[in-house]
Write a protein that holds these residues in place. Structure first.
Motif, PDB file in Angstrom:
ATOM      1  N   ARG A 198      54.044  31.928  34.150  1.00 61.32           N
ATOM      2  CA  ARG A 198      53.398  32.227  32.876  1.00 61.32           C
ATOM      3  C   ARG A 198      53.082  33.719  32.844  1.00 61.32           C
ATOM      4  NH1 ARG A 198      51.605  34.163  28.981  1.00 61.32           N
ATOM      5  NH2 ARG A 198      50.358  33.188  27.336  1.00 61.32           N
ATOM      6  N   PRO A 199      54.135  34.557  32.704  1.00 65.15           N
ATOM      7  CA  PRO A 199      53.907  36.015  32.697  1.00 65.15           C
ATOM      8  C   PRO A 199      52.979  36.417  31.555  1.00 65.15           C
ATOM      9  CG  PRO A 199      56.247  35.489  32.903  1.00 65.15           C
ATOM     10  CD  PRO A 199      55.547  34.203  32.554  1.00 65.15           C
ATOM     11  N   ILE A 200      52.235  37.474  31.775  1.00 63.60           N
ATOM     12  CA  ILE A 200      51.276  37.945  30.789  1.00 63.60           C
ATOM     13  C   ILE A 200      51.413  39.452  30.645  1.00 63.60           C
ATOM     14  CG2 ILE A 200      49.378  38.292  32.419  1.00 63.60           C
ATOM     15  CD1 ILE A 200      47.514  37.182  30.210  1.00 63.60           C
ATOM     16  N   ALA A 201      51.265  39.944  29.418  1.00 61.26           N
ATOM     17  CA  ALA A 201      51.390  41.369  29.149  1.00 61.26           C
ATOM     18  C   ALA A 201      50.081  42.095  29.436  1.00 61.26           C
ATOM     19  CB  ALA A 201      51.810  41.588  27.693  1.00 61.26           C
ATOM     20  N   ASP A 202      50.195  43.395  29.657  1.00 56.74           N
ATOM     21  CA  ASP A 202      48.992  44.198  29.917  1.00 56.74           C
ATOM     22  C   ASP A 202      48.011  44.155  28.746  1.00 56.74           C
ATOM     23  OD1 ASP A 202      50.011  44.882  32.350  1.00 56.74           O
ATOM     24  OD2 ASP A 202      50.801  46.831  31.709  1.00 56.74           O
ATOM     25  N   THR A 203      48.546  44.050  27.530  1.00 56.51           N
ATOM     26  CA  THR A 203      47.670  44.055  26.349  1.00 56.51           C
ATOM     27  C   THR A 203      46.817  42.792  26.254  1.00 56.51           C
ATOM     28  OG1 THR A 203      49.514  43.158  25.047  1.00 56.51           O
ATOM     29  CG2 THR A 203      49.214  45.552  25.042  1.00 56.51           C
ATOM     30  N   ASN A 204      47.213  41.718  26.945  1.00 60.87           N
ATOM     31  CA  ASN A 204      46.439  40.478  26.919  1.00 60.87           C
ATOM     32  C   ASN A 204      45.345  40.438  27.984  1.00 60.87           C
ATOM     33  OD1 ASN A 204      47.774  39.334  24.751  1.00 60.87           O
ATOM     34  ND2 ASN A 204      49.370  38.437  26.033  1.00 60.87           N
ATOM     35  N   VAL A 205      45.303  41.446  28.832  1.00 56.24           N
ATOM     36  CA  VAL A 205      44.240  41.531  29.849  1.00 56.24           C
ATOM     37  C   VAL A 205      43.195  42.516  29.327  1.00 56.24           C
ATOM     38  CG1 VAL A 205      43.678  42.021  32.246  1.00 56.24           C
ATOM     39  CG2 VAL A 205      45.911  41.054  31.665  1.00 56.24           C
ATOM     40  N   LEU A 206      42.148  41.983  28.717  1.00 49.63           N
ATOM     41  CA  LEU A 206      41.127  42.840  28.118  1.00 49.63           C
ATOM     42  C   LEU A 206      40.223  43.474  29.168  1.00 49.63           C
ATOM     43  CD1 LEU A 206      40.095  40.597  25.085  1.00 49.63           C
ATOM     44  CD2 LEU A 206      41.920  42.300  25.240  1.00 49.63           C
ATOM     45  N   PHE A 207      39.974  42.739  30.242  1.00 46.64           N
ATOM     46  CA  PHE A 207      39.080  43.247  31.293  1.00 46.64           C
ATOM     47  C   PHE A 207      39.353  42.461  32.566  1.00 46.64           C
ATOM     48  CE2 PHE A 207      34.996  43.445  33.598  1.00 46.64           C
ATOM     49  CZ  PHE A 207      34.848  44.822  33.662  1.00 46.64           C
ATOM     50  N   CYS A 208      39.309  43.144  33.686  1.00 50.85           N
ATOM     51  CA  CYS A 208      39.594  42.482  34.966  1.00 50.85           C
ATOM     52  C   CYS A 208      38.846  43.210  36.063  1.00 50.85           C
ATOM     53  CB  CYS A 208      41.103  42.504  35.227  1.00 50.85           C
ATOM     54  SG  CYS A 208      41.603  41.604  36.713  1.00 50.85           S
ATOM     55  N   THR A 209      38.057  42.483  36.846  1.00 43.88           N
ATOM     56  CA  THR A 209      37.267  43.097  37.909  1.00 43.88           C
ATOM     57  C   THR A 209      36.812  42.033  38.900  1.00 43.88           C
ATOM     58  OG1 THR A 209      35.375  44.533  38.383  1.00 43.88           O
ATOM     59  CG2 THR A 209      35.069  42.828  36.724  1.00 43.88           C
ATOM     60  N   ARG A 210      36.396  42.487  40.045  1.00 43.83           N
ATOM     61  CA  ARG A 210      35.756  41.588  41.015  1.00 43.83           C
ATOM     62  C   ARG A 210      34.263  41.531  40.737  1.00 43.83           C
ATOM     63  NH1 ARG A 210      38.619  39.693  45.468  1.00 43.83           N
ATOM     64  NH2 ARG A 210      40.608  40.756  45.894  1.00 43.83           N
ATOM     65  N   VAL A 211      33.665  40.371  41.001  1.00 41.93           N
ATOM     66  CA  VAL A 211      32.232  40.186  40.779  1.00 41.93           C
ATOM     67  C   VAL A 211      31.559  39.893  42.110  1.00 41.93           C
ATOM     68  CG1 VAL A 211      32.495  39.407  38.409  1.00 41.93           C
ATOM     69  CG2 VAL A 211      32.582  37.744  40.250  1.00 41.93           C
ATOM     70  N   ARG A 212      30.282  40.173  42.157  1.00 39.12           N
ATOM     71  CA  ARG A 212      29.521  39.984  43.392  1.00 39.12           C
ATOM     72  C   ARG A 212      29.374  38.498  43.720  1.00 39.12           C
ATOM     73  NH1 ARG A 212      23.354  42.257  44.457  1.00 39.12           N
ATOM     74  NH2 ARG A 212      23.116  41.451  46.585  1.00 39.12           N
ATOM     75  N   LYS A 213      29.378  38.192  45.004  1.00 34.21           N
ATOM     76  CA  LYS A 213      29.213  36.804  45.454  1.00 34.21           C
ATOM     77  C   LYS A 213      27.777  36.350  45.251  1.00 34.21           C
ATOM     78  CE  LYS A 213      30.737  38.000  49.495  1.00 34.21           C
ATOM     79  NZ  LYS A 213      31.163  37.988  50.912  1.00 34.21           N
ATOM     80  N   MET A 214      27.611  35.068  44.928  1.00 32.64           N
ATOM     81  CA  MET A 214      26.279  34.505  44.793  1.00 32.64           C
ATOM     82  C   MET A 214      25.573  34.425  46.137  1.00 32.64           C
ATOM     83  SD  MET A 214      26.901  31.515  41.946  1.00 32.64           S
ATOM     84  CE  MET A 214      25.129  31.246  41.797  1.00 32.64           C
ATOM     85  N   ASP A 215      26.350  34.240  47.207  1.00 29.94           N
ATOM     86  CA  ASP A 215      25.807  34.194  48.568  1.00 29.94           C
ATOM     87  C   ASP A 215      26.406  35.355  49.345  1.00 29.94           C
ATOM     88  OD1 ASP A 215      24.733  33.621  50.997  1.00 29.94           O
ATOM     89  OD2 ASP A 215      25.833  31.740  51.332  1.00 29.94           O
ATOM     90  N   ASP A 216      25.593  36.386  49.590  1.00 26.80           N
ATOM     91  CA  ASP A 216      26.105  37.575  50.270  1.00 26.80           C
ATOM     92  C   ASP A 216      26.522  37.302  51.706  1.00 26.80           C
ATOM     93  OD1 ASP A 216      25.668  39.076  47.997  1.00 26.80           O
ATOM     94  OD2 ASP A 216      23.630  39.669  48.591  1.00 26.80           O
ATOM     95  N   SER A 217      25.985  36.243  52.311  1.00 26.75           N
ATOM     96  CA  SER A 217      26.333  35.934  53.699  1.00 26.75           C
ATOM     97  C   SER A 217      27.668  35.211  53.825  1.00 26.75           C
ATOM     98  CB  SER A 217      25.225  35.083  54.330  1.00 26.75           C
ATOM     99  OG  SER A 217      25.083  33.846  53.642  1.00 26.75           O
ATOM    100  N   SER A 218      28.251  34.795  52.696  1.00 23.59           N
ATOM    101  CA  SER A 218      29.522  34.082  52.738  1.00 23.59           C
ATOM    102  C   SER A 218      30.656  35.022  53.138  1.00 23.59           C
ATOM    103  CB  SER A 218      29.821  33.455  51.367  1.00 23.59           C
ATOM    104  OG  SER A 218      31.096  32.845  51.366  1.00 23.59           O
TER     105      SER A 218
END
Length: 325
Positions: A198-218
């Motif tokens: 299911r290829p996707i174009a760059d224009t369909n990716v509005l935002f992309c990032t990593r988010v912080r873990k809920m458990d920092d010890s994981s």
């Protein structure tokens, strides 16, 4: 249009309404609320200061009046001059008489109290039943008010969670992708979409990032959140991942499909849930495992469970629903 409260700005808005026919200078002119609140606060503080000053003057006048009354009845004995010895003697005698009279009154009251409680069947001190009833009524009213406040807060919190989930409805969350610095999150997501056909174009990716873990010890890597333009594209990505895993049950989507070397780790793609629903989903999976529920899934931010293929689906809206499983 928002401006301050200067007269020149009012004139400007009026002239602007003449130049722009579609601009309503009367209803679209918002004055500075901060300035208005500041003026109101100053007026309130001035009134409070005036009341405090008036109260202080009244208290000082009251103290002076009390001092004058004391001077009328009690002679000044601070002077050690011998001519005040007779006055000092009279003041001392007056104090002793006052002390004796106070002790005598106290003994009489104490004896009356003992006699009152010594009589068999004596009702004792009055119970003030009316006051007790009023206290009970006040306690019931406070309990009802507390219950209403709790219900109101619960309703507000529920609506807040729904609004937060609504803001994430076009997002997907990806877990299990190894972290490497530097990394291009958009390229990683495009590799994943290509891997599941299911290829996707760059224009369909509005935002992309990593988010912080809920458990920092994981030890698990941080999740990647991707914001897409619509729920339709989100559902297409989720359906493609499910189809890929179903077609290759022994080789479900893992980091090797995205070109990562070394030990492979499974990759999970799901809807991006708000913190409340994410914790509720984790708790639902735990309860479903203990009670032999076969299916747990998410659809449009809602959590569903099903006992088996023949049983109906049940929606889990809160932790209370888990007690009824």
């Amino acid at each position: 249009m928002t401006v301050d409260n200067a007269t020149a700005k009012t004139k400007f808005i009026y002239e602007l309404g003449k130049l722009l026919p579609h601009f309503d200078s009367d209803n679209q002119h918002f004055r500075c609320i901060a300035h208005i609140l500041n003026l109101g606060a100053q007026d309130l503080l001035n009134n409070l200061a005036l009341n405090i000053e008036t109260d202080s003057q009244e208290q000082e006048q009251q103290c002076e009046d009390e001092e004058e009354q004391v001077k009328e009845y009690v002679p000044n004995i601070s002077d050690s001059n011998p001519r005040h010895k007779s006055q000092t003697f009279h003041v001392t005698m007056w104090g002793q008489q006052l002390k004796s009279e106070s002790l005598r009154k106290f003994e009489e009251l104490y004896k009356e109290y003992k006699n009152l409680h010594a009589v068999p069947g004596s009702p004792g001190l009055p119970r003030h039943d009316n006051e007790v009833c009023e206290c009970d009524e006040d306690e019931d009213a406070l309990a009802d008010q507390e219950s209403r406040v709790v219900q109101t807060n619960s309703g507000a919190l529920r609506r807040l969670n729904l609004l937060e989930q609504h803001a994430r409805e076009t997002n997907v969350e990806i877990n299990g992708i190894p972290e490497h610095k530097p990394e291009n999150h958009v390229s990683v997501f495009k590799q994943l979409s290509s891997a599941v056909s299911r290829p996707i174009a760059d224009t369909n990716v509005l935002f992309c990032t990593r988010v912080r873990k809920m458990d920092d010890s994981s030890e698990r890597s941080c999740a990647i959140v991707v914001k897409l333009p619509s729920t339709e594209i989100r559902d297409e990505i989720l359906a493609a991942v499910a189809k890929f895993n179903k077609a290759t049950p022994s080789e479900k989507l893992h980091s090797g499909h995205l070109g990562y070397g070394g030990k492979t780790s499974p990759i999970f793609v799901s809807e991006h849930l708000a913190p409340y629903y994410k914790a509720l989903h984790a708790r639902t999976r735990h309860v479903a495992r203990d009670k032999d529920y076969k299916y747990v899934w998410i659809r449009n931010g809602r959590i569903f469970v099903r006992k088996n293929d023949q049983s109906p689906a049940k929606q889990i809206k809160s932790y209370e629903n888990l007690n009824n499983l």
